[in-house]
Design a protein around this motif. Sequence first.
Motif, PDB file in Angstrom:
ATOM      1  N   MET A 158      11.443   8.936  18.721  1.00 47.30           N
ATOM      2  CA  MET A 158      10.683   8.372  17.615  1.00 47.30           C
ATOM      3  C   MET A 158      11.271   7.027  17.235  1.00 47.30           C
ATOM      4  O   MET A 158      12.466   6.820  17.326  1.00 47.30           O
ATOM      5  CB  MET A 158      10.736   9.284  16.397  1.00 47.30           C
ATOM      6  N   THR A 159      10.399   6.164  16.769  1.00 47.62           N
ATOM      7  CA  THR A 159      10.797   4.844  16.290  1.00 47.62           C
ATOM      8  C   THR A 159      10.473   4.758  14.815  1.00 47.62           C
ATOM      9  O   THR A 159       9.408   5.193  14.382  1.00 47.62           O
ATOM     10  CB  THR A 159      10.028   3.743  17.044  1.00 47.62           C
ATOM     11  N   THR A 160      11.367   4.179  14.051  1.00 48.18           N
ATOM     12  CA  THR A 160      11.144   3.953  12.631  1.00 48.18           C
ATOM     13  C   THR A 160      10.699   2.518  12.443  1.00 48.18           C
ATOM     14  O   THR A 160      11.322   1.599  12.974  1.00 48.18           O
ATOM     15  CB  THR A 160      12.426   4.211  11.827  1.00 48.18           C
ATOM     16  N   ILE A 161       9.608   2.343  11.700  1.00 49.59           N
ATOM     17  CA  ILE A 161       9.071   1.009  11.436  1.00 49.59           C
ATOM     18  C   ILE A 161       8.981   0.821   9.939  1.00 49.59           C
ATOM     19  O   ILE A 161       8.506   1.692   9.211  1.00 49.59           O
ATOM     20  CB  ILE A 161       7.672   0.850  12.067  1.00 49.59           C
ATOM     21  N   GLN A 162       9.399  -0.340   9.483  1.00 56.50           N
ATOM     22  CA  GLN A 162       9.292  -0.675   8.069  1.00 56.50           C
ATOM     23  C   GLN A 162       8.301  -1.824   7.947  1.00 56.50           C
ATOM     24  O   GLN A 162       8.395  -2.814   8.677  1.00 56.50           O
ATOM     25  CB  GLN A 162      10.651  -1.103   7.512  1.00 56.50           C
ATOM     26  N   ILE A 163       7.316  -1.662   7.052  1.00 54.54           N
ATOM     27  CA  ILE A 163       6.325  -2.714   6.867  1.00 54.54           C
ATOM     28  C   ILE A 163       6.250  -3.094   5.392  1.00 54.54           C
ATOM     29  O   ILE A 163       6.610  -2.309   4.517  1.00 54.54           O
ATOM     30  CB  ILE A 163       4.930  -2.289   7.357  1.00 54.54           C
ATOM     31  N   GLU A 164       5.786  -4.308   5.148  1.00 51.17           N
ATOM     32  CA  GLU A 164       5.566  -4.756   3.775  1.00 51.17           C
ATOM     33  C   GLU A 164       4.067  -4.914   3.572  1.00 51.17           C
ATOM     34  O   GLU A 164       3.386  -5.530   4.383  1.00 51.17           O
ATOM     35  CB  GLU A 164       6.271  -6.086   3.533  1.00 51.17           C
ATOM     36  N   LEU A 165       3.575  -4.301   2.501  1.00 51.83           N
ATOM     37  CA  LEU A 165       2.161  -4.361   2.160  1.00 51.83           C
ATOM     38  C   LEU A 165       2.028  -4.743   0.696  1.00 51.83           C
ATOM     39  O   LEU A 165       2.899  -4.425  -0.117  1.00 51.83           O
ATOM     40  CB  LEU A 165       1.492  -2.996   2.356  1.00 51.83           C
ATOM     41  N   PRO A 166       0.910  -5.372   0.338  1.00 49.03           N
ATOM     42  CA  PRO A 166       0.654  -5.570  -1.091  1.00 49.03           C
ATOM     43  C   PRO A 166       0.610  -4.204  -1.770  1.00 49.03           C
ATOM     44  O   PRO A 166       0.150  -3.217  -1.171  1.00 49.03           O
ATOM     45  CB  PRO A 166      -0.719  -6.249  -1.116  1.00 49.03           C
ATOM     46  N   GLU A 167       1.071  -4.131  -2.989  1.00 46.72           N
ATOM     47  CA  GLU A 167       1.159  -2.848  -3.693  1.00 46.72           C
ATOM     48  C   GLU A 167      -0.182  -2.135  -3.755  1.00 46.72           C
ATOM     49  O   GLU A 167      -0.264  -0.920  -3.537  1.00 46.72           O
ATOM     50  CB  GLU A 167       1.721  -3.041  -5.101  1.00 46.72           C
ATOM     51  N   ALA A 168      -1.264  -2.878  -4.010  1.00 44.96           N
ATOM     52  CA  ALA A 168      -2.585  -2.252  -4.114  1.00 44.96           C
ATOM     53  C   ALA A 168      -2.992  -1.629  -2.778  1.00 44.96           C
ATOM     54  O   ALA A 168      -3.547  -0.523  -2.744  1.00 44.96           O
ATOM     55  CB  ALA A 168      -3.627  -3.275  -4.562  1.00 44.96           C
ATOM     56  N   THR A 169      -2.719  -2.324  -1.686  1.00 41.36           N
ATOM     57  CA  THR A 169      -3.046  -1.796  -0.359  1.00 41.36           C
ATOM     58  C   THR A 169      -2.221  -0.551  -0.062  1.00 41.36           C
ATOM     59  O   THR A 169      -2.742   0.458   0.425  1.00 41.36           O
ATOM     60  CB  THR A 169      -2.796  -2.862   0.728  1.00 41.36           C
ATOM     61  N   ALA A 170      -0.932  -0.622  -0.355  1.00 39.73           N
ATOM     62  CA  ALA A 170      -0.053   0.518  -0.102  1.00 39.73           C
ATOM     63  C   ALA A 170      -0.495   1.724  -0.919  1.00 39.73           C
ATOM     64  O   ALA A 170      -0.542   2.852  -0.394  1.00 39.73           O
ATOM     65  CB  ALA A 170       1.392   0.149  -0.429  1.00 39.73           C
ATOM     66  N   GLN A 171      -0.838   1.499  -2.178  1.00 41.08           N
ATOM     67  CA  GLN A 171      -1.249   2.616  -3.036  1.00 41.08           C
ATOM     68  C   GLN A 171      -2.555   3.223  -2.547  1.00 41.08           C
ATOM     69  O   GLN A 171      -2.700   4.446  -2.466  1.00 41.08           O
ATOM     70  CB  GLN A 171      -1.387   2.175  -4.496  1.00 41.08           C
ATOM     71  N   ALA A 172      -3.514   2.382  -2.179  1.00 40.18           N
ATOM     72  CA  ALA A 172      -4.800   2.886  -1.682  1.00 40.18           C
ATOM     73  C   ALA A 172      -4.600   3.661  -0.383  1.00 40.18           C
ATOM     74  O   ALA A 172      -5.192   4.727  -0.180  1.00 40.18           O
ATOM     75  CB  ALA A 172      -5.776   1.732  -1.479  1.00 40.18           C
ATOM     76  N   ALA A 173      -3.757   3.143   0.511  1.00 35.09           N
ATOM     77  CA  ALA A 173      -3.475   3.827   1.774  1.00 35.09           C
ATOM     78  C   ALA A 173      -2.761   5.149   1.522  1.00 35.09           C
ATOM     79  O   ALA A 173      -3.067   6.165   2.153  1.00 35.09           O
ATOM     80  CB  ALA A 173      -2.637   2.930   2.682  1.00 35.09           C
ATOM     81  N   ARG A 174      -1.830   5.148   0.597  1.00 35.02           N
ATOM     82  CA  ARG A 174      -1.101   6.374   0.250  1.00 35.02           C
ATOM     83  C   ARG A 174      -2.069   7.408  -0.317  1.00 35.02           C
ATOM     84  O   ARG A 174      -2.063   8.570   0.083  1.00 35.02           O
ATOM     85  CB  ARG A 174      -0.002   6.051  -0.773  1.00 35.02           C
ATOM     86  N   ASP A 175      -2.951   6.962  -1.242  1.00 33.57           N
ATOM     87  CA  ASP A 175      -3.922   7.875  -1.864  1.00 33.57           C
ATOM     88  C   ASP A 175      -4.881   8.452  -0.825  1.00 33.57           C
ATOM     89  O   ASP A 175      -5.347   9.586  -0.960  1.00 33.57           O
ATOM     90  CB  ASP A 175      -4.723   7.153  -2.944  1.00 33.57           C
ATOM     91  N   ALA A 176      -5.173   7.661   0.222  1.00 36.63           N
ATOM     92  CA  ALA A 176      -6.089   8.115   1.271  1.00 36.63           C
ATOM     93  C   ALA A 176      -5.377   8.923   2.347  1.00 36.63           C
ATOM     94  O   ALA A 176      -6.009   9.376   3.299  1.00 36.63           O
ATOM     95  CB  ALA A 176      -6.790   6.910   1.895  1.00 36.63           C
ATOM     96  N   GLY A 177      -4.075   9.085   2.203  1.00 41.51           N
ATOM     97  CA  GLY A 177      -3.316   9.858   3.180  1.00 41.51           C
ATOM     98  C   GLY A 177      -3.066   9.115   4.485  1.00 41.51           C
ATOM     99  O   GLY A 177      -2.832   9.735   5.523  1.00 41.51           O
TER     100      GLY A 177
END
Length: 82
Positions: A1-20
């Motif tokens: 497995m590879t670990t990847i760290q990304i930076e997203l705008p907070e609104a995008t990250a929250q929407a993506a998190r809420d959508a699973g």
Amino acid sequence: MTTIQIELPEATAQAARDAGLLTPQALDRLLTDALKRQQAADSLLSIAGRVAAAGIAPMSMDEINAEVKAARAQRRQRAGGH
């Protein structure tokens, strides 16, 4: 497995998190689908020169739509659909 760290705008990250969409499984599926689409596009573009050299006339939108409908109907028939 590879670990990847990304930076997203907070609104995008929250929407993506809420959508699973920020789970490893969801990200794997999204990236795999994107890679397949990219490979399909690359494949089509790689033959464009040969098609042009062969003098094959471009298809009209009506012809393209008819081919798509026929392919979908064939797929449904193979899958046992109606």
